[in-house]
Scaffold this motif. Structure first.
Motif, PDB file in Angstrom:
ATOM      1  N   SER A  53       0.811  -1.223   0.000  1.00  0.00           N
ATOM      2  CA  SER A  53       0.000   0.000   0.000  1.00  0.00           C
ATOM      3  C   SER A  53       0.840   1.266   0.000  1.00  0.00           C
ATOM      4  O   SER A  53       0.349   2.341  -0.327  1.00  0.00           O
ATOM      5  CB  SER A  53      -0.932   0.003   1.220  1.00  0.00           C
ATOM      6  N   GLY A  54       2.093   1.147   0.388  1.00  0.00           N
ATOM      7  CA  GLY A  54       2.951   2.325   0.420  1.00  0.00           C
ATOM      8  C   GLY A  54       4.290   2.030   1.055  1.00  0.00           C
ATOM      9  O   GLY A  54       4.659   0.872   1.306  1.00  0.00           O
ATOM     10  N   LYS A  55       5.022   3.093   1.338  1.00  0.00           N
ATOM     11  CA  LYS A  55       6.386   2.973   1.832  1.00  0.00           C
ATOM     12  C   LYS A  55       6.447   2.292   3.197  1.00  0.00           C
ATOM     13  O   LYS A  55       7.313   1.451   3.444  1.00  0.00           O
ATOM     14  CB  LYS A  55       7.007   4.373   1.903  1.00  0.00           C
ATOM     15  N   GLU A  56       5.521   2.633   4.085  1.00  0.00           N
ATOM     16  CA  GLU A  56       5.540   2.054   5.426  1.00  0.00           C
ATOM     17  C   GLU A  56       5.371   0.534   5.374  1.00  0.00           C
ATOM     18  O   GLU A  56       6.033  -0.202   6.108  1.00  0.00           O
ATOM     19  CB  GLU A  56       4.417   2.670   6.281  1.00  0.00           C
ATOM     20  N   GLU A  57       4.486   0.074   4.512  1.00  0.00           N
ATOM     21  CA  GLU A  57       4.263  -1.365   4.401  1.00  0.00           C
ATOM     22  C   GLU A  57       5.469  -2.063   3.798  1.00  0.00           C
ATOM     23  O   GLU A  57       5.809  -3.197   4.180  1.00  0.00           O
ATOM     24  CB  GLU A  57       3.021  -1.645   3.559  1.00  0.00           C
ATOM     25  N   LEU A  58       6.148  -1.406   2.880  1.00  0.00           N
ATOM     26  CA  LEU A  58       7.377  -1.962   2.313  1.00  0.00           C
ATOM     27  C   LEU A  58       8.447  -2.106   3.389  1.00  0.00           C
ATOM     28  O   LEU A  58       9.107  -3.152   3.490  1.00  0.00           O
ATOM     29  CB  LEU A  58       7.890  -1.049   1.200  1.00  0.00           C
ATOM     30  N   ILE A  59       8.619  -1.076   4.193  1.00  0.00           N
ATOM     31  CA  ILE A  59       9.619  -1.112   5.259  1.00  0.00           C
ATOM     32  C   ILE A  59       9.336  -2.257   6.222  1.00  0.00           C
ATOM     33  O   ILE A  59      10.213  -3.047   6.579  1.00  0.00           O
ATOM     34  CB  ILE A  59       9.648   0.231   6.023  1.00  0.00           C
ATOM     35  N   ALA A  60       8.073  -2.360   6.644  1.00  0.00           N
ATOM     36  CA  ALA A  60       7.689  -3.409   7.591  1.00  0.00           C
ATOM     37  C   ALA A  60       7.918  -4.796   7.007  1.00  0.00           C
ATOM     38  O   ALA A  60       8.363  -5.717   7.702  1.00  0.00           O
ATOM     39  CB  ALA A  60       6.233  -3.234   7.999  1.00  0.00           C
ATOM     40  N   ALA A  61       7.632  -4.957   5.718  1.00  0.00           N
ATOM     41  CA  ALA A  61       7.808  -6.263   5.069  1.00  0.00           C
ATOM     42  C   ALA A  61       9.280  -6.649   5.014  1.00  0.00           C
ATOM     43  O   ALA A  61       9.638  -7.812   5.263  1.00  0.00           O
ATOM     44  CB  ALA A  61       7.219  -6.232   3.666  1.00  0.00           C
ATOM     45  N   ILE A  62      10.150  -5.694   4.695  1.00  0.00           N
ATOM     46  CA  ILE A  62      11.584  -5.968   4.621  1.00  0.00           C
ATOM     47  C   ILE A  62      12.121  -6.358   5.991  1.00  0.00           C
ATOM     48  O   ILE A  62      12.840  -7.350   6.145  1.00  0.00           O
ATOM     49  CB  ILE A  62      12.337  -4.741   4.072  1.00  0.00           C
ATOM     50  N   VAL A  63      11.767  -5.588   7.016  1.00  0.00           N
ATOM     51  CA  VAL A  63      12.244  -5.870   8.374  1.00  0.00           C
ATOM     52  C   VAL A  63      11.705  -7.198   8.872  1.00  0.00           C
ATOM     53  O   VAL A  63      12.443  -8.019   9.440  1.00  0.00           O
ATOM     54  CB  VAL A  63      11.838  -4.729   9.330  1.00  0.00           C
ATOM     55  N   GLY A  64      10.423  -7.439   8.661  1.00  0.00           N
ATOM     56  CA  GLY A  64       9.824  -8.687   9.111  1.00  0.00           C
ATOM     57  C   GLY A  64      10.442  -9.905   8.461  1.00  0.00           C
ATOM     58  O   GLY A  64      10.641 -10.943   9.097  1.00  0.00           O
ATOM     59  N   GLU A  65      10.774  -9.783   7.192  1.00  0.00           N
ATOM     60  CA  GLU A  65      11.381 -10.892   6.463  1.00  0.00           C
ATOM     61  C   GLU A  65      12.756 -11.241   7.032  1.00  0.00           C
ATOM     62  O   GLU A  65      13.077 -12.419   7.246  1.00  0.00           O
ATOM     63  CB  GLU A  65      11.498 -10.530   4.986  1.00  0.00           C
ATOM     64  N   VAL A  66      13.572 -10.218   7.289  1.00  0.00           N
ATOM     65  CA  VAL A  66      14.917 -10.462   7.819  1.00  0.00           C
ATOM     66  C   VAL A  66      14.844 -11.060   9.218  1.00  0.00           C
ATOM     67  O   VAL A  66      15.521 -12.045   9.529  1.00  0.00           O
ATOM     68  CB  VAL A  66      15.726  -9.147   7.839  1.00  0.00           C
ATOM     69  N   LEU A  67      14.014 -10.474  10.076  1.00  0.00           N
ATOM     70  CA  LEU A  67      13.888 -10.990  11.436  1.00  0.00           C
ATOM     71  C   LEU A  67      13.388 -12.431  11.430  1.00  0.00           C
ATOM     72  O   LEU A  67      13.840 -13.264  12.210  1.00  0.00           O
ATOM     73  CB  LEU A  67      12.933 -10.100  12.237  1.00  0.00           C
ATOM     74  N   GLY A  68      12.460 -12.716  10.537  1.00  0.00           N
ATOM     75  CA  GLY A  68      11.919 -14.073  10.453  1.00  0.00           C
ATOM     76  C   GLY A  68      12.962 -15.088  10.058  1.00  0.00           C
ATOM     77  O   GLY A  68      13.029 -16.192  10.632  1.00  0.00           O
ATOM     78  N   SER A  69      13.808 -14.740   9.085  1.00  0.00           N
ATOM     79  CA  SER A  69      14.831 -15.689   8.633  1.00  0.00           C
ATOM     80  C   SER A  69      15.875 -15.929   9.708  1.00  0.00           C
ATOM     81  O   SER A  69      16.348 -17.062   9.903  1.00  0.00           O
ATOM     82  CB  SER A  69      15.496 -15.180   7.347  1.00  0.00           C
ATOM     83  N   VAL A  70      16.249 -14.869  10.444  1.00  0.00           N
ATOM     84  CA  VAL A  70      17.227 -15.014  11.520  1.00  0.00           C
ATOM     85  C   VAL A  70      16.645 -15.854  12.657  1.00  0.00           C
ATOM     86  O   VAL A  70      17.293 -16.758  13.190  1.00  0.00           O
ATOM     87  CB  VAL A  70      17.668 -13.631  12.044  1.00  0.00           C
ATOM     88  N   ARG A  71      15.406 -15.545  13.021  1.00  0.00           N
ATOM     89  CA  ARG A  71      14.758 -16.290  14.101  1.00  0.00           C
ATOM     90  C   ARG A  71      14.646 -17.782  13.760  1.00  0.00           C
ATOM     91  O   ARG A  71      14.929 -18.647  14.588  1.00  0.00           O
ATOM     92  CB  ARG A  71      13.371 -15.700  14.357  1.00  0.00           C
ATOM     93  N   GLU A  72      14.280 -18.084  12.535  1.00  0.00           N
ATOM     94  CA  GLU A  72      14.131 -19.465  12.106  1.00  0.00           C
ATOM     95  C   GLU A  72      15.459 -20.218  12.176  1.00  0.00           C
ATOM     96  O   GLU A  72      15.514 -21.375  12.613  1.00  0.00           O
ATOM     97  CB  GLU A  72      13.572 -19.508  10.687  1.00  0.00           C
ATOM     98  N   ALA A  73      16.536 -19.546  11.764  1.00  0.00           N
ATOM     99  CA  ALA A  73      17.855 -20.192  11.782  1.00  0.00           C
ATOM    100  C   ALA A  73      18.283 -20.512  13.209  1.00  0.00           C
ATOM    101  O   ALA A  73      18.816 -21.602  13.487  1.00  0.00           O
ATOM    102  CB  ALA A  73      18.885 -19.292  11.104  1.00  0.00           C
ATOM    103  N   PHE A  74      18.074 -19.585  14.131  1.00  0.00           N
ATOM    104  CA  PHE A  74      18.466 -19.833  15.519  1.00  0.00           C
ATOM    105  C   PHE A  74      17.554 -20.862  16.189  1.00  0.00           C
ATOM    106  O   PHE A  74      17.985 -21.612  17.065  1.00  0.00           O
ATOM    107  CB  PHE A  74      18.484 -18.526  16.314  1.00  0.00           C
ATOM    108  N   GLU A  75      16.290 -20.893  15.809  1.00  0.00           N
ATOM    109  CA  GLU A  75      15.385 -21.911  16.341  1.00  0.00           C
ATOM    110  C   GLU A  75      15.854 -23.312  15.949  1.00  0.00           C
ATOM    111  O   GLU A  75      15.789 -24.244  16.751  1.00  0.00           O
ATOM    112  CB  GLU A  75      13.962 -21.663  15.844  1.00  0.00           C
ATOM    113  N   ASP A  76      16.321 -23.444  14.720  1.00  0.00           N
ATOM    114  CA  ASP A  76      16.863 -24.734  14.275  1.00  0.00           C
ATOM    115  C   ASP A  76      18.043 -25.149  15.154  1.00  0.00           C
ATOM    116  O   ASP A  76      18.173 -26.316  15.542  1.00  0.00           O
ATOM    117  CB  ASP A  76      17.307 -24.659  12.815  1.00  0.00           C
TER     118      ASP A  76
END
Length: 215
Positions: A53-76
Protein backbone atom coordinates in the motif's frame (compact mmCIF):
# COMPACT_ATOMS: atom_id res chain seq x y z
CA UNK A 1 -7.48 -14.78 -19.62
CA UNK A 2 -4.56 -16.87 -18.30
CA UNK A 3 -4.10 -16.96 -14.56
CA UNK A 4 -0.84 -15.57 -13.19
CA UNK A 5 1.16 -18.31 -11.50
CA UNK A 6 2.10 -18.10 -7.83
CA UNK A 7 5.73 -18.34 -8.88
CA UNK A 8 5.32 -15.19 -10.97
CA UNK A 9 3.60 -13.37 -8.10
CA UNK A 10 6.34 -14.35 -5.66
CA UNK A 11 9.05 -13.25 -8.10
CA UNK A 12 7.37 -9.89 -8.62
CA UNK A 13 7.02 -9.34 -4.88
CA UNK A 14 10.71 -10.23 -4.45
CA UNK A 15 11.62 -7.74 -7.19
CA UNK A 16 9.74 -4.95 -5.43
CA UNK A 17 11.19 -5.72 -1.99
CA UNK A 18 14.75 -5.89 -3.32
CA UNK A 19 14.38 -2.66 -5.27
CA UNK A 20 12.89 -0.86 -2.28
CA UNK A 21 15.68 -2.15 -0.04
CA UNK A 22 18.30 -0.70 -2.39
CA UNK A 23 16.51 2.65 -2.48
CA UNK A 24 16.21 2.82 1.31
CA UNK A 25 19.85 1.82 1.79
CA UNK A 26 20.98 4.44 -0.71
CA UNK A 27 19.01 7.48 0.45
CA UNK A 28 17.27 6.58 3.69
CA UNK A 29 13.55 6.24 4.28
CA UNK A 30 12.61 9.93 4.32
CA UNK A 31 14.48 10.85 1.15
CA UNK A 32 13.02 7.88 -0.73
CA UNK A 33 9.63 8.26 -2.38
CA UNK A 34 7.41 5.62 -3.88
CA UNK A 35 8.29 7.15 -7.24
CA UNK A 36 11.94 6.30 -6.54
CA UNK A 37 10.94 2.70 -5.84
CA UNK A 38 8.88 2.52 -9.05
CA UNK A 39 11.85 3.76 -11.03
CA UNK A 40 14.23 1.32 -9.34
CA UNK A 41 12.05 -1.73 -10.04
CA UNK A 42 10.90 -0.46 -13.45
CA UNK A 43 7.24 -1.20 -12.75
CA UNK A 44 4.02 0.76 -12.94
CA UNK A 45 2.36 2.17 -9.83
CA UNK A 46 -0.49 -0.29 -10.26
CA UNK A 47 1.87 -3.25 -10.33
CA UNK A 48 3.60 -2.17 -7.11
CA UNK A 49 0.48 -1.10 -5.21
CA UNK A 50 -1.02 -4.50 -5.92
CA UNK A 51 1.45 -5.86 -3.38
CA UNK A 52 2.15 -2.95 -1.03
CA UNK A 53 0.00 0.00 0.00
CA UNK A 54 2.95 2.32 0.42
CA UNK A 55 6.39 2.97 1.83
CA UNK A 56 5.54 2.05 5.43
CA UNK A 57 4.26 -1.36 4.40
CA UNK A 58 7.38 -1.96 2.31
CA UNK A 59 9.62 -1.11 5.26
CA UNK A 60 7.69 -3.41 7.59
CA UNK A 61 7.81 -6.26 5.07
CA UNK A 62 11.58 -5.97 4.62
CA UNK A 63 12.24 -5.87 8.37
CA UNK A 64 9.82 -8.69 9.11
CA UNK A 65 11.38 -10.89 6.46
CA UNK A 66 14.92 -10.46 7.82
CA UNK A 67 13.89 -10.99 11.44
CA UNK A 68 11.92 -14.07 10.45
CA UNK A 69 14.83 -15.69 8.63
CA UNK A 70 17.23 -15.01 11.52
CA UNK A 71 14.76 -16.29 14.10
CA UNK A 72 14.13 -19.46 12.11
CA UNK A 73 17.86 -20.19 11.78
CA UNK A 74 18.47 -19.83 15.52
CA UNK A 75 15.39 -21.91 16.34
CA UNK A 76 16.86 -24.73 14.27
CA UNK A 77 20.07 -24.48 16.29
CA UNK A 78 18.20 -24.42 19.61
CA UNK A 79 16.63 -27.78 18.79
CA UNK A 80 20.05 -29.44 18.63
CA UNK A 81 21.33 -31.08 21.81
CA UNK A 82 23.63 -29.49 22.64
CA UNK A 83 23.64 -26.58 20.15
CA UNK A 84 26.85 -25.75 18.26
CA UNK A 85 29.19 -23.36 20.14
CA UNK A 86 28.69 -19.63 19.49
CA UNK A 87 31.46 -19.27 16.90
CA UNK A 88 30.01 -22.15 14.86
CA UNK A 89 26.43 -20.95 15.32
CA UNK A 90 26.43 -17.20 14.79
CA UNK A 91 28.66 -17.05 11.74
CA UNK A 92 26.70 -19.43 9.46
CA UNK A 93 23.43 -17.65 10.33
CA UNK A 94 24.92 -14.23 9.65
CA UNK A 95 26.68 -15.53 6.56
CA UNK A 96 23.43 -16.89 5.11
CA UNK A 97 21.61 -13.65 5.91
CA UNK A 98 24.23 -11.60 4.08
CA UNK A 99 24.60 -14.07 1.20
CA UNK A 100 20.85 -14.10 0.57
CA UNK A 101 21.05 -10.38 -0.13
CA UNK A 102 24.49 -10.13 -1.72
CA UNK A 103 22.92 -9.14 -5.05
CA UNK A 104 21.71 -5.89 -3.46
CA UNK A 105 24.38 -3.22 -3.80
CA UNK A 106 24.70 0.55 -3.54
CA UNK A 107 27.67 2.09 -5.35
CA UNK A 108 29.24 -1.36 -5.57
CA UNK A 109 28.99 -2.00 -1.82
CA UNK A 110 26.56 -4.34 -0.02
CA UNK A 111 23.25 -2.61 0.62
CA UNK A 112 22.01 -4.81 3.45
CA UNK A 113 24.26 -3.54 6.30
CA UNK A 114 23.45 0.05 5.32
CA UNK A 115 19.77 -0.84 5.31
CA UNK A 116 20.07 -2.22 8.84
CA UNK A 117 21.45 1.12 10.05
CA UNK A 118 18.61 2.96 8.32
CA UNK A 119 16.07 0.70 10.04
CA UNK A 120 17.55 1.33 13.48
CA UNK A 121 17.44 5.08 12.86
CA UNK A 122 13.87 4.95 11.59
CA UNK A 123 12.65 3.26 14.78
CA UNK A 124 13.35 6.52 16.64
CA UNK A 125 10.40 8.15 14.88
CA UNK A 126 8.28 5.24 13.66
CA UNK A 127 6.57 3.53 16.60
CA UNK A 128 5.06 0.75 14.48
CA UNK A 129 8.47 -0.19 13.12
CA UNK A 130 9.98 0.12 16.60
CA UNK A 131 7.36 -2.30 17.94
CA UNK A 132 8.11 -4.76 15.14
CA UNK A 133 11.84 -4.56 15.86
CA UNK A 134 11.29 -4.95 19.61
CA UNK A 135 9.19 -8.04 19.01
CA UNK A 136 11.83 -9.55 16.73
CA UNK A 137 14.64 -8.68 19.13
CA UNK A 138 12.74 -10.22 22.07
CA UNK A 139 12.11 -13.45 20.18
CA UNK A 140 15.76 -13.83 19.10
CA UNK A 141 16.86 -13.01 22.66
CA UNK A 142 14.55 -15.70 24.05
CA UNK A 143 15.89 -18.27 21.60
CA UNK A 144 19.49 -17.36 22.47
CA UNK A 145 18.67 -17.69 26.17
CA UNK A 146 17.46 -21.25 25.52
CA UNK A 147 20.68 -21.96 23.62
CA UNK A 148 22.76 -20.67 26.54
CA UNK A 149 20.75 -22.80 28.99
CA UNK A 150 21.54 -25.81 26.81
CA UNK A 151 25.26 -24.89 26.90
CA UNK A 152 25.11 -24.68 30.68
CA UNK A 153 23.23 -27.96 31.04
CA UNK A 154 25.87 -29.65 28.86
CA UNK A 155 28.72 -28.18 30.92
CA UNK A 156 29.94 -26.13 27.95
CA UNK A 157 29.49 -22.76 29.66
CA UNK A 158 29.88 -21.52 33.23
CA UNK A 159 26.51 -21.70 35.01
CA UNK A 160 26.80 -18.57 37.16
CA UNK A 161 25.90 -16.07 34.41
CA UNK A 162 22.29 -15.30 33.54
CA UNK A 163 21.43 -16.73 30.08
CA UNK A 164 19.80 -13.43 29.08
CA UNK A 165 23.07 -11.59 29.72
CA UNK A 166 24.89 -13.88 27.31
CA UNK A 167 22.05 -13.62 24.80
CA UNK A 168 22.24 -9.82 24.81
CA UNK A 169 26.02 -9.95 24.39
CA UNK A 170 25.84 -12.28 21.39
CA UNK A 171 23.22 -10.09 19.72
CA UNK A 172 25.38 -7.03 20.44
CA UNK A 173 28.35 -8.71 18.74
CA UNK A 174 26.33 -9.30 15.58
CA UNK A 175 24.88 -5.78 15.62
CA UNK A 176 28.35 -4.31 16.05
CA UNK A 177 29.67 -6.43 13.20
CA UNK A 178 26.93 -5.09 10.90
CA UNK A 179 27.72 -1.51 11.94
CA UNK A 180 31.38 -1.99 11.03
CA UNK A 181 30.33 -3.67 7.79
CA UNK A 182 28.23 -0.63 6.92
CA UNK A 183 30.61 2.13 8.01
CA UNK A 184 33.98 0.73 7.03
CA UNK A 185 33.29 -1.64 4.17
CA UNK A 186 32.70 -5.38 3.74
CA UNK A 187 34.21 -7.65 6.38
CA UNK A 188 34.34 -11.44 5.99
CA UNK A 189 32.11 -13.19 8.52
CA UNK A 190 35.15 -15.30 9.41
CA UNK A 191 36.49 -12.25 11.25
CA UNK A 192 33.62 -12.49 13.71
CA UNK A 193 34.06 -16.25 13.95
CA UNK A 194 37.75 -15.95 14.76
CA UNK A 195 37.15 -13.20 17.30
CA UNK A 196 34.51 -15.22 19.12
CA UNK A 197 36.73 -18.29 19.00
CA UNK A 198 39.64 -16.39 20.54
CA UNK A 199 37.49 -14.93 23.31
CA UNK A 200 36.03 -18.36 24.05
CA UNK A 201 39.56 -19.79 24.40
CA UNK A 202 40.51 -17.49 27.25
CA UNK A 203 41.08 -18.87 30.72
CA UNK A 204 41.22 -16.78 33.88
CA UNK A 205 44.81 -17.35 34.94
CA UNK A 206 44.38 -14.85 37.77
CA UNK A 207 41.75 -17.04 39.39
CA UNK A 208 43.85 -20.16 38.91
CA UNK A 209 46.91 -18.45 40.34
CA UNK A 210 44.98 -17.13 43.34
CA UNK A 211 43.60 -20.61 43.99
CA UNK A 212 47.06 -22.20 43.94
CA UNK A 213 48.38 -19.58 46.38
CA UNK A 214 45.57 -20.33 48.78
CA UNK A 215 46.36 -24.03 48.51
Amino acid sequence: MARVSQEHLDARRRQILDGAAVCFARNGFHATSMQDVLKEVDLSAGAVYRYFSGKEELIAAIVGEVLGSVREAFEDAARQSPPPPPDELVVPVLGRTLAARENLTVDGRPAFPRLVIQVWTETLRNEELAALLREGYASVRAIWSRIVEAYQDAGMMRPDVAPDHVARTMIAAVMGFLVQHSLFGPIPVEVLRDGLRALMSMSDERTASHGSQLG
